[in-house]
Write a protein that holds these residues in place. Structure first.
Motif, PDB file in Angstrom:
ATOM      1  N   LEU A 126      88.613 -53.161 -30.681  1.00 17.60           N
ATOM      2  CA  LEU A 126      89.537 -52.093 -31.071  1.00 17.60           C
ATOM      3  C   LEU A 126      89.838 -52.138 -32.563  1.00 17.60           C
ATOM      4  O   LEU A 126      89.908 -51.102 -33.230  1.00 17.60           O
ATOM      5  N   GLU A 127      90.004 -53.351 -33.104  1.00 20.25           N
ATOM      6  CA  GLU A 127      90.312 -53.502 -34.527  1.00 20.25           C
ATOM      7  C   GLU A 127      89.135 -53.041 -35.380  1.00 20.25           C
ATOM      8  O   GLU A 127      89.320 -52.357 -36.391  1.00 20.25           O
ATOM      9  N   ARG A 128      87.921 -53.416 -34.962  1.00 15.40           N
ATOM     10  CA  ARG A 128      86.728 -53.017 -35.721  1.00 15.40           C
ATOM     11  C   ARG A 128      86.595 -51.499 -35.726  1.00 15.40           C
ATOM     12  O   ARG A 128      86.306 -50.886 -36.755  1.00 15.40           O
ATOM     13  N   SER A 129      86.810 -50.921 -34.536  1.00 18.42           N
ATOM     14  CA  SER A 129      86.709 -49.475 -34.420  1.00 18.42           C
ATOM     15  C   SER A 129      87.765 -48.796 -35.293  1.00 18.42           C
ATOM     16  O   SER A 129      87.472 -47.817 -35.996  1.00 18.42           O
ATOM     17  N   ALA A 130      88.996 -49.314 -35.253  1.00 23.12           N
ATOM     18  CA  ALA A 130      90.079 -48.729 -36.050  1.00 23.12           C
ATOM     19  C   ALA A 130      89.758 -48.818 -37.540  1.00 23.12           C
ATOM     20  O   ALA A 130      89.946 -47.847 -38.286  1.00 23.12           O
ATOM     21  N   ARG A 135      85.216 -57.585 -41.834  1.00 17.56           N
ATOM     22  CA  ARG A 135      86.327 -58.412 -42.320  1.00 17.56           C
ATOM     23  C   ARG A 135      87.449 -58.541 -41.299  1.00 17.56           C
ATOM     24  O   ARG A 135      87.986 -59.621 -41.091  1.00 17.56           O
ATOM     25  N   ILE A 136      87.801 -57.438 -40.637  1.00 18.53           N
ATOM     26  CA  ILE A 136      88.919 -57.539 -39.691  1.00 18.53           C
ATOM     27  C   ILE A 136      88.479 -58.279 -38.432  1.00 18.53           C
ATOM     28  O   ILE A 136      89.259 -59.008 -37.818  1.00 18.53           O
ATOM     29  N   GLY A 137      87.208 -58.137 -38.058  1.00 22.47           N
ATOM     30  CA  GLY A 137      86.689 -58.882 -36.903  1.00 22.47           C
ATOM     31  C   GLY A 137      86.777 -60.375 -37.147  1.00 22.47           C
ATOM     32  O   GLY A 137      87.256 -61.145 -36.301  1.00 22.47           O
ATOM     33  N   ALA A 138      86.346 -60.803 -38.346  1.00 19.81           N
ATOM     34  CA  ALA A 138      86.384 -62.226 -38.692  1.00 19.81           C
ATOM     35  C   ALA A 138      87.834 -62.722 -38.771  1.00 19.81           C
ATOM     36  O   ALA A 138      88.161 -63.815 -38.292  1.00 19.81           O
ATOM     37  N   HIS A 139      88.707 -61.886 -39.331  1.00 16.26           N
ATOM     38  CA  HIS A 139      90.132 -62.239 -39.482  1.00 16.26           C
ATOM     39  C   HIS A 139      90.777 -62.525 -38.118  1.00 16.26           C
ATOM     40  O   HIS A 139      91.439 -63.549 -37.939  1.00 16.26           O
ATOM     41  N   VAL A 140      90.566 -61.628 -37.166  1.00 17.11           N
ATOM     42  CA  VAL A 140      91.183 -61.805 -35.839  1.00 17.11           C
ATOM     43  C   VAL A 140      90.553 -62.985 -35.098  1.00 17.11           C
ATOM     44  O   VAL A 140      91.256 -63.826 -34.536  1.00 17.11           O
ATOM     45  N   ASP A 146      88.980 -65.615 -36.322  1.00 17.41           N
ATOM     46  CA  ASP A 146      89.324 -66.893 -36.949  1.00 17.41           C
ATOM     47  C   ASP A 146      90.748 -67.313 -36.618  1.00 17.41           C
ATOM     48  O   ASP A 146      91.009 -68.483 -36.381  1.00 17.41           O
ATOM     49  N   PHE A 147      91.677 -66.333 -36.600  1.00 18.68           N
ATOM     50  CA  PHE A 147      93.070 -66.683 -36.334  1.00 18.68           C
ATOM     51  C   PHE A 147      93.206 -67.327 -34.955  1.00 18.68           C
ATOM     52  O   PHE A 147      93.842 -68.367 -34.799  1.00 18.68           O
ATOM     53  N   TYR A 148      92.581 -66.681 -33.936  1.00 19.97           N
ATOM     54  CA  TYR A 148      92.710 -67.213 -32.579  1.00 19.97           C
ATOM     55  C   TYR A 148      91.978 -68.538 -32.439  1.00 19.97           C
ATOM     56  O   TYR A 148      92.406 -69.412 -31.714  1.00 19.97           O
ATOM     57  N   ARG A 149      90.836 -68.683 -33.177  1.00 21.89           N
ATOM     58  CA  ARG A 149      90.120 -69.951 -33.112  1.00 21.89           C
ATOM     59  C   ARG A 149      90.998 -71.051 -33.700  1.00 21.89           C
ATOM     60  O   ARG A 149      91.139 -72.129 -33.120  1.00 21.89           O
ATOM     61  N   ALA A 150      91.651 -70.759 -34.821  1.00 22.24           N
ATOM     62  CA  ALA A 150      92.509 -71.747 -35.475  1.00 22.24           C
ATOM     63  C   ALA A 150      93.732 -72.069 -34.610  1.00 22.24           C
ATOM     64  O   ALA A 150      94.164 -73.210 -34.526  1.00 22.24           O
ATOM     65  N   ALA A 151      94.251 -71.018 -33.926  1.00 15.64           N
ATOM     66  CA  ALA A 151      95.440 -71.218 -33.093  1.00 15.64           C
ATOM     67  C   ALA A 151      95.079 -71.959 -31.807  1.00 15.64           C
ATOM     68  O   ALA A 151      95.961 -72.440 -31.104  1.00 15.64           O
ATOM     69  N   GLY A 152      93.775 -72.024 -31.529  1.00 22.65           N
ATOM     70  CA  GLY A 152      93.215 -72.815 -30.425  1.00 22.65           C
ATOM     71  C   GLY A 152      93.697 -72.441 -29.082  1.00 22.65           C
ATOM     72  O   GLY A 152      93.707 -73.211 -28.158  1.00 22.65           O
TER      73      GLY A 152
END
Lengths: 234, 234
Positions: B110-114, B221-226, B228-234
């Motif tokens: 959804l973010e990528r599409s937006a 960029r937004i795909g990587a941002h989202v 990465d955040f969830y990966r970091a938040a584990g």
């Protein structure tokens, strides 16, 4: 703008929202799963600081939505109903006046994502199910209604093959929400046998790409398939 | 499998679903829009072949969901509440046990599409709003709670800039549905000032790409941002 965005969290919660929030807290804390009974009404009223009549009203709403059911006098959590979400999404779509192009855009994204993931994650059982649906779709003289039902099955089975439960639920809900529109679109097709043949071939090409593990190709093909159908249906 | 997929359409509809379907039919036939009054309860009962008490129960459910409201004794359609969808989605997510990875996958799509659409469709007003939010996010010593709220605002404003109303509603609902999880994730960050700085820069890079009209770059960029955040938040 800050205050506008913050509004939903500071407005007073309705009782049923408080009950929802309370139940959710219990579920997320791993204390309740589907099939488990809710605490007694009196206990819910005490712990949520609500009147018994308020709690009963809220529980009836949850029951009406198919989220809980009465089992021998206990409220038990159901875990398998997508009907409530589909109903609500359908009504919201009508009320909010979402344009068909908005829906198609969201669907194309979900379909592309499902196809990409299915190319990696589909089991032989998933693929067999998709092949079975396609075989049924190629029946000679198939009616538009039956084709439409099988078409829905195919797209939901594809989401299932991606093994993303949320994507399955959204796909099913979006599809249910536009069921009336789909029926009208199918009924307006003039060369039905030719269209049925073409749509079947497009589904087949998507499944071929998934079977060979080419997620990017599968995504391109299903994106074009959905976009073209809505463009043709005008 | 056919019978399994067909089951939802052949099971008996609850009264509130019949009412929903009846109301939907009236709305879709352009006879009712947000702000209009529903037919009288007695008329609904007659036209839907239901008892008056069944209709009243169904209307109370719709009221509890924020879809209709009582206005001087008439039931009036509301058209601007996303609360019901968010509540239901949140509860369904808890009950259905959607995995966080499922949610992240759907959100990324959804973010990528937006982002892609925003690069084409954003007005200068949309871009100004996004810039304002980012400026607020760069306040020195910003708290995790305020940052989280602005973060939600940014992603919803991005969906708004794509001018897809359904995408906005789904983005807001998915975001509301994981609000508790996001708060926990933010609270668990050890180097908060460093993380806030990095997240701000990532948002900034997304907005830069949108402003230059590069939808593909914005989507990446937004795909990587989202992700990465969830990966970091584990």
């Amino acid at each position: 703008m800050s205050s506008e965005a913050a509004a939903p969290s500071i407005r007073r919660l309705h009782t049923h929202e408080q009950v929802l929030a309370g139940i959710q807290q219990r579920i997320l804390g791993s204390r309740l799963v589907a099939g488990d009974a809710l605490p007694a009404e009196r206990d819910l009223a005490d712990s949520l600081g609500s009147s018994l009549s308020g709690i009963r009203k809220a529980l009836r709403v949850l029951e009406s939505l198919g989220l809980i059911r009465d089992e021998a006098g206990n409220w038990v959590l159901t875990g398998n109903s997508t009907t409530a979400l589909a109903n609500l999404l359908r009504l919201r779509m009508a009320l909010a006046g979402f344009r068909l192009t908005d829906l198609v855009e969201v669907r194309v994204q979900l379909e592309r994502s499902a196809a990409t993931r299915a190319a990696e994650a589909a089991t032989s059982q998933d693929l067999g199910r998709l092949r079975d649906i396609l075989e049924n779709m190629s029946e000679p003289g198939i009616s538009t209604n039956r084709f439409n039902a099988l078409d829905t099955e195919f797209h939901v089975a594809l989401a299932r093959a991606s093994h993303n439960a949320l994507a399955v639920e959204l796909m099913q809900s979006l599809r249910d929400a536009v069921q009336a529109g789909m029926t009208t679109a199918f009924a307006s097709i003039t060369d039905w046998p030719g269209t049925a043949h073409r749509l079947h071939e497009e589904h087949d090409a998507v499944l071929d790409a998934i079977e060979t593990g080419d997620g990017a190709l599968a995504a391109r093909r299903i994106g074009a398939h959905v976009t073209d159908f809505y463009r043709a249906a005008g």
